[in-house]
Write a protein that holds these residues in place. Structure first.
Motif, PDB file in Angstrom:
ATOM      1  N   ALA A 116       0.560  -1.108  -0.168  1.00  0.00           N
ATOM      2  CA  ALA A 116      -0.074  -0.154  -0.006  1.00  0.00           C
ATOM      3  C   ALA A 116       0.894   1.053  -0.103  1.00  0.00           C
ATOM      4  N   LYS A 118       1.332   5.909  -1.314  1.00  0.00           N
ATOM      5  CA  LYS A 118       0.608   7.261  -2.130  1.00  0.00           C
ATOM      6  C   LYS A 118       1.330   6.672  -3.504  1.00  0.00           C
ATOM      7  N   LYS A 138      -2.457  -1.135  -3.947  1.00  0.00           N
ATOM      8  CA  LYS A 138      -3.306  -0.968  -3.864  1.00  0.00           C
ATOM      9  C   LYS A 138      -2.637   0.786  -3.133  1.00  0.00           C
ATOM     10  N   ARG A 139      -4.064   2.264  -3.320  1.00  0.00           N
ATOM     11  CA  ARG A 139      -2.979   2.939  -3.380  1.00  0.00           C
ATOM     12  C   ARG A 139      -3.640   3.200  -2.050  1.00  0.00           C
ATOM     13  N   ALA A 140      -2.419   4.112  -0.991  1.00  0.00           N
ATOM     14  CA  ALA A 140      -3.455   4.536  -0.273  1.00  0.00           C
ATOM     15  C   ALA A 140      -2.311   5.491   1.056  1.00  0.00           C
ATOM     16  N   SER A 141      -2.457   6.603   1.762  1.00  0.00           N
ATOM     17  CA  SER A 141      -1.729   7.599   2.175  1.00  0.00           C
ATOM     18  C   SER A 141      -2.148   7.456   3.407  1.00  0.00           C
ATOM     19  N   PHE A 142      -1.251   6.769   4.694  1.00  0.00           N
ATOM     20  CA  PHE A 142      -1.814   7.188   5.587  1.00  0.00           C
ATOM     21  C   PHE A 142      -1.014   7.378   6.541  1.00  0.00           C
ATOM     22  N   ALA A 148      -2.026   1.272   8.668  1.00  0.00           N
ATOM     23  CA  ALA A 148      -2.130   0.031   7.112  1.00  0.00           C
ATOM     24  C   ALA A 148      -2.651  -1.556   8.502  1.00  0.00           C
ATOM     25  N   VAL A 203      -7.585  -2.219   4.873  1.00  0.00           N
ATOM     26  CA  VAL A 203      -6.792  -2.750   4.149  1.00  0.00           C
ATOM     27  C   VAL A 203      -5.797  -4.082   3.724  1.00  0.00           C
TER      28      VAL A 203
END
Ligand code: FAD
Length: 362
Positions: free
Chosen positions: A33, A35, A170-174, A180, A185
């Motif tokens: 995961a 950004k 997958k795209r994710a910005s934590f 996470a 997720v």
């Protein structure tokens, strides 16, 4: 523990290599995961901007030297046996000017500039170049066979190897590393361990906030001209934060002209004056680029700026419990993220296994 559900945060060379090595082991369900992903060009994403080559600057006897040493074998195997990875062998020359002794660049390059570096037993064909073969202003030099990585091919190649092994991207910005580990997720709705490969992002990421991670800005010019070899010199006459290196990427990736090492600078814009200095120095160091002509004979593809994630004390490979869950860190590789990638990932994978074993016994 039958099934091990892991989330790797970060899709730079650190995250992708760690995910790949984990995915080769049985029993792992992995999500990467991030950004930013391969294909993106962004100031918050260092990996696409790298040259990238294998020129160790790690000091003999340190963990960092061990990580670099453990990376040569896999990179050599890619260059020899996997042309689809975009890694090729390249002759490499390191030039040394006595007048650079004590400058920031020469200090940073100290091991690389040594006539007797630890890696002389690791890379093929290492030798000191005879004085009679040195150009004007060069006091000593070494050469050896290295590799140059076309990051535009290699990063997607790492993704495709992971996908083949069932890794999910997958795209994710934590905001916080514990985010996470949220059930949404991972498709298993449960996360056993998080691997933190956020590079410079580790300075801001909640739960980590490692303020010893700072940028070392690097500006490059990518050109269509061919250098024929890789070259690096101990310093320049243009100030302490500037450097001069040339390398031609595999598979039509163009030639990278560098550069600089501006610690603490977050500046994402290209400095046009620096770009001219970079090109002038590169043409002087490697006249073959333009057939001995001036910089107007360089055919520019693009200018670029990337931020090396430098960490005081070196790359952090460690395991830690944050908010009651295991996190394994692999961040802060500075200017060595590719040349230490497999060694660091192997060390991180070992910690993942240890942490999950400890968890299984709870
Ligand atoms: P990055 O590539 O920056 O990746 C970080 C990842 O974490 C990204 O996917 C990002 O989106 C993600 N992320 C961060 N924060 C969050 C968050 N909060 N939530 C979700 N995702 C997040 N190295 C070499 O070995 N050889 C070279 O020749 C070389 N040349 C270089 C030349 C230049 C000009 C530069 C700039 C660097 C060079 N390097 C070289 C260094 C190398 O590029 C870096 O060490 C390496 O790319 C760092 O990789 P990384 O995966 O740690 O970080």
């Amino acid at each position: 523990m039958a099934q091990k559900n892991v989330v790797v945060v970060g899709a730079g060379v650190a995250g992708l290599t760690t995910a790949l090595l984990l995915s080769r082991r049985p029993g792992y369900n992995i999500v990467v995961a991030a950004k930013h992903m391969p294909g993106d060009y962004d100031i918050e994403y260092a990996s696409p901007w790298a040259g990238a080559n294998y020129m160790p600057v790690s000091v003999r006897g340190t963990e960092a030297a061990e990580w670099d040493k453990n990376t040569w074998g896999p990179l050599e195997d890619l260059a020899r046996n996997h042309p689809d990875a975009g890694v090729h062998f390249q002759h490499c020359e390191i030039h040394n000017r006595s007048k650079d002794v004590g400058t920031a660049t020469a200090e940073w390059f100290a091991e690389l500039l040594s006539p007797n570096p630890w890696f002389k037993e690791v890379v093929p064909s290492f030798r000191s170049i005879p004085k009679s073969e040195l150009g004007p202003g060069i006091d000593s030099a070494t050469d050896f066979t290295s590799v140059c990585i076309n990051t535009a091919i290699y990063l997607p190649w790492l993704v495709s190897q992971c996908l083949k092994n069932g890794v999910i991207f997958k795209r994710a910005s934590f905001n916080h590393i514990s985010d996470a580990g949220r059930p949404d997720v991972h498709p298993a709705k449960k996360v056993d361990l998080v691997v933190n490969c956020t590079g410079l992002g580790a300075a801001k990421l909640g739960g980590v906030e490692d303020k010893t991670v700072v940028p070392a800005r690097g500006q490059i010019v990518l050109v269509r001209n061919d250098a024929g070899k890789m070259l690096d010199v101990s310093g320049t006459d243009d100030g302490d934060g500037e450097a001069c290196y040339v390398m031609t990427r595999a598979a039509g990736g163009g030639t990278i002209l560098g550069g600089c090492y501006q610690k603490g600078s977050f500046e994402s814009g290209v400095d046009p004056n620096l770009a001219v200095r970079i090109m002038k120095r590169a043409v002087a160091l490697c006249p073959a680029l333009t057939g001995g002509k001036g910089i107007e004979h360089l055919d520019i593809i693009r200018h670029g700026v990337g931020l090396r994630p430098v960490r005081e004390g070196g790359t952090r490979i460690a395991k830690e419990r944050i908010g009651g869950a295991w996190v394994v860190h692999n961040y802060g590789a500075g200017g060595a993220g590719y040349q230490s990638s497999y060694g660091c990932a192997m060390a991180a994978v070992k910690l993942v296994e240890e942490a999950l074993e400890a968890r299984a016994k709870l």
